[in-house]
Design an enzyme around this catalytic site. Structure first.
Site, PDB file in Angstrom:
ATOM      1  N   LYS A 126      -0.381  43.633  70.045  1.00  0.00           N
ATOM      2  CA  LYS A 126      -0.413  42.970  68.880  1.00  0.00           C
ATOM      3  C   LYS A 126      -1.961  43.368  68.219  1.00  0.00           C
ATOM      4  O   LYS A 126      -2.866  43.085  68.984  1.00  0.00           O
ATOM      5  CB  LYS A 126      -0.124  41.610  68.886  1.00  0.00           C
ATOM      6  CG  LYS A 126      -0.118  40.818  67.485  1.00  0.00           C
ATOM      7  CD  LYS A 126       0.280  39.424  67.761  1.00  0.00           C
ATOM      8  CE  LYS A 126       0.478  38.619  66.386  1.00  0.00           C
ATOM      9  NZ  LYS A 126       0.918  37.266  66.706  1.00  0.00           N
ATOM     10  N   SER A 201       4.195  35.446  64.075  1.00  0.00           N
ATOM     11  CA  SER A 201       3.190  36.618  63.692  1.00  0.00           C
ATOM     12  C   SER A 201       3.508  37.990  64.479  1.00  0.00           C
ATOM     13  O   SER A 201       2.727  38.839  64.223  1.00  0.00           O
ATOM     14  CB  SER A 201       1.980  35.919  63.466  1.00  0.00           C
ATOM     15  OG  SER A 201       1.265  35.714  64.925  1.00  0.00           O
ATOM     16  N   SER A 225       4.784  32.151  67.540  1.00  0.00           N
ATOM     17  CA  SER A 225       4.695  33.536  66.982  1.00  0.00           C
ATOM     18  C   SER A 225       5.416  34.468  67.816  1.00  0.00           C
ATOM     19  O   SER A 225       5.546  35.731  67.372  1.00  0.00           O
ATOM     20  CB  SER A 225       2.962  33.745  66.836  1.00  0.00           C
ATOM     21  OG  SER A 225       2.622  32.912  65.827  1.00  0.00           O
TER      22      SER A 225
END
Length: 521
Positions: A126, A201, A225
């Site tokens: 990420k 996210s 997330s």
């Protein structure tokens, strides 16, 4: 929060939906759904456990595996928009070096398995986690692009464990939304239906892993997330016990000593059997111990669930297909029904705890590049007139923090802190070292883009376990009537992550696990 305020908030969300839903439909209608290219290379459908074993014994070359994933990324990313920046050429060089070292026979296969458990296996990260030399803006539109000067500790652990980093993946601005979009990279789309959200996210990771463009990925989780994106695309996403994985080296950063109790890098995998392998590679040697290799007798575990439509009185009803899926899991394990009354405070304790964290980086804090920080009033006006460089969640965090920190009485905050500790004790007493809790992740499967903005309170199903510091995972348990994946949440006591991983593997066996998204024939 009194019942009167709860009713008012629920009414406000309903009113807000009158604006959000038409906008979401309009955005989604402009997106043309495309089937992904077919998976032609068989290397793309081999679990990481098997790949690692074959690479260290010379049966497969890391270069071939990495090359297959690079080609797949190039096929699907124009459709999904999940990659922020790649390092494909460097990854191939890393893979060739690993192949040479294996061929030289300097270490035995057993030694490599012990010291470098994911040797030669491609992995994605990420973008909000620092990968040296790569973009680390956290989805922010900045005058000067932020480049990571060194690896985050978890990224360093992944490299040390032999992982070959392919790229950094998309995230919402400062990871402050459950929809993956920002003004730098744009909107990431769901492989199963591009008119639907991939969640957030960690949406970039979810999109790549579920479309066979990645196999294992390092995510982050402060309020679901890792788990929500995993549920929306039918893979496995695990939030580890606090401090089992180093929480540092992230953008946004936070200096609050309780940061690691809420926030943690997480593991996302297409196959449940890869979760222990990836967690072993990510684990901080100085952090919370994990007994990932401990055998688990599933027949001796205690299984619990709660049968209701939302603990807070604010969440939307659970969709029938999700209810049916959870009922199937409950029946499979013969779970015992419990009533944890303090879960009614899930939203209150989670929001108040997180919004009171000190020195968390936002657009309103001192900027690292020396640029002036935003002010609440000015930024709100800029956003309303379409002149802000930031997205709605980043703009809204300032007013929310101001309200919590200045207008909630200390007596109320003390009460909620007390409820947090009592609820944590309720769970640890119930689960002990031999129990798991079965719970929804979200009331619906993947909705249309941006519909999350009138469903924010529904995230309390996930957020509460960050607040309580309990490990939790999203596990794939089937498809709904719209052919969208369904996930269920499995929770355990701190340090008992191995119980969750064993249950995840059993659920994969029972329900079949990952189902490829629609593809061309």
């Amino acid at each position: 929060m009194s019942w009167a305020i709860r009713r008012l908030l629920r009414g406000a969300m309903h009113l807000f939906s009158w604006f959000v839903v038409p906008y979401a439909w309009a955005v989604s209608a402009r997106i043309r759904h495309k089937k992904l290219p077919a998976i032609e290379n068989p290397l793309l459908q081999i679990p990481a456990v098997t790949l690692a074993a074959k690479i260290r014994t010379g049966q497969l070359k890391s270069e071939d595996v990495v090359g297959a994933y690079i080609e797949r990324c190039r096929q699907v990313n124009p459709i999904l928009n999940a990659i922020v920046e790649d390092r494909f050429e460097q990854a191939l060089e890393d893979a060739r070096r690993i192949d040479r070292e294996v061929a030289q026979g300097l270490k035995s296969a057993e030694q490599m398995a012990r010291e470098t458990p994911i040797l030669g296996v491609p992995i994605t990260i990420k973008e909000s986690l620092a990968v040296q030399g790569m973009s680390n803006t956290g989805g922010r539109k900045l005058k000067n692009k932020r480049i990571a000067q060194k690896d985050a500790p978890v990224v360093a652990q992944v490299r040390k464990s032999g992982g070959v980093i392919l790229l950094v993946s998309n995230t919402p601005e400062l990871c402050m939304c459950w929809e993956t979009y920002n003004k730098c990279t744009g909107l990431t789309k769901n492989p199963y239906n591009q008119q639907r959200t991939v969640g957030g996210s960690s949406g970039g990771e979810a999109a790549l892993i579920s479309s066979a463009a990645s196999l294992i990925g390092v995510t982050t989780d402060i309020a679901g997330s890792s788990r929500l994106p995993a549920a929306f695309v039918g893979v496995f996403g695990h939030k580890p016990s606090p401090f089992a994985v180093s929480p540092y080296g992230h953008n946004p950063s936070c200096e609050d000593e309780s940061w690691g109790n809420f926030f943690t890098p997480g593991a996302m995998c297409r196959y449940a059997e890869d979760l222990p392998l990836l967690l072993r590679a990510m684990h901080d040697p100085e952090g919370t111990p994990l007994t990932l290799d401990s055998p688990v007798n599933l027949t001796e575990l205690k299984y619990y669930y709660m049968d209701n439509d939302g603990p807070t009185g604010l969440t939307q009803p659970i969709e029938p297909d999700i209810k049916a899926a959870i009922a199937g899991v409950v029946n499979h394990f013969n779970a015992q029904k419990v009533k944890l009354k303090r879960l009614i405070w899930s939203l209150d304790i989670s929001m108040c705890k997180m919004l009171r964290m000190k020195d968390i980086e936002t657009i309103y804090t001192q900027q690292k590049d020396g640029a002036p920080n935003a002010t609440i009033g000015k930024e709100l006006l800029k956003y309303l007139f379409g002149c802000s460089d930031s997205d709605l969640p980043s703009v809204a965090i300032g007013p929310m923090q101001h309200i919590i920190q200045n207008y909630i009485p200390n007596s109320r905050l003390a009460f909620l802190d007390e409820q947090t500790e009592l609820l944590r004790k309720d769970f640890t007493d119930l689960l002990g070292t031999n129990g798991v809790f079965i719970y929804p992740i979200f009331p619906n499967t993947a909705h249309r883009h941006f519909e999350i903005f009138h469903k924010l309170v529904d995230t309390s199903y996930m957020m509460v376990f960050n607040t309580l510091g309990l490990p939790a995972a999203s596990c794939m348990v089937g498809m709904d009537r719209n052919k969208l994946p369904i996930g269920v949440q499995i929770v355990a006591s701190p340090g008992q992550d191995h119980l969750i991983l064993a249950v995840a593997k059993e659920l994969e066996r029972k329900y079949g696990g990952w189902v490829p998204p629609p593809m061309e024939k």
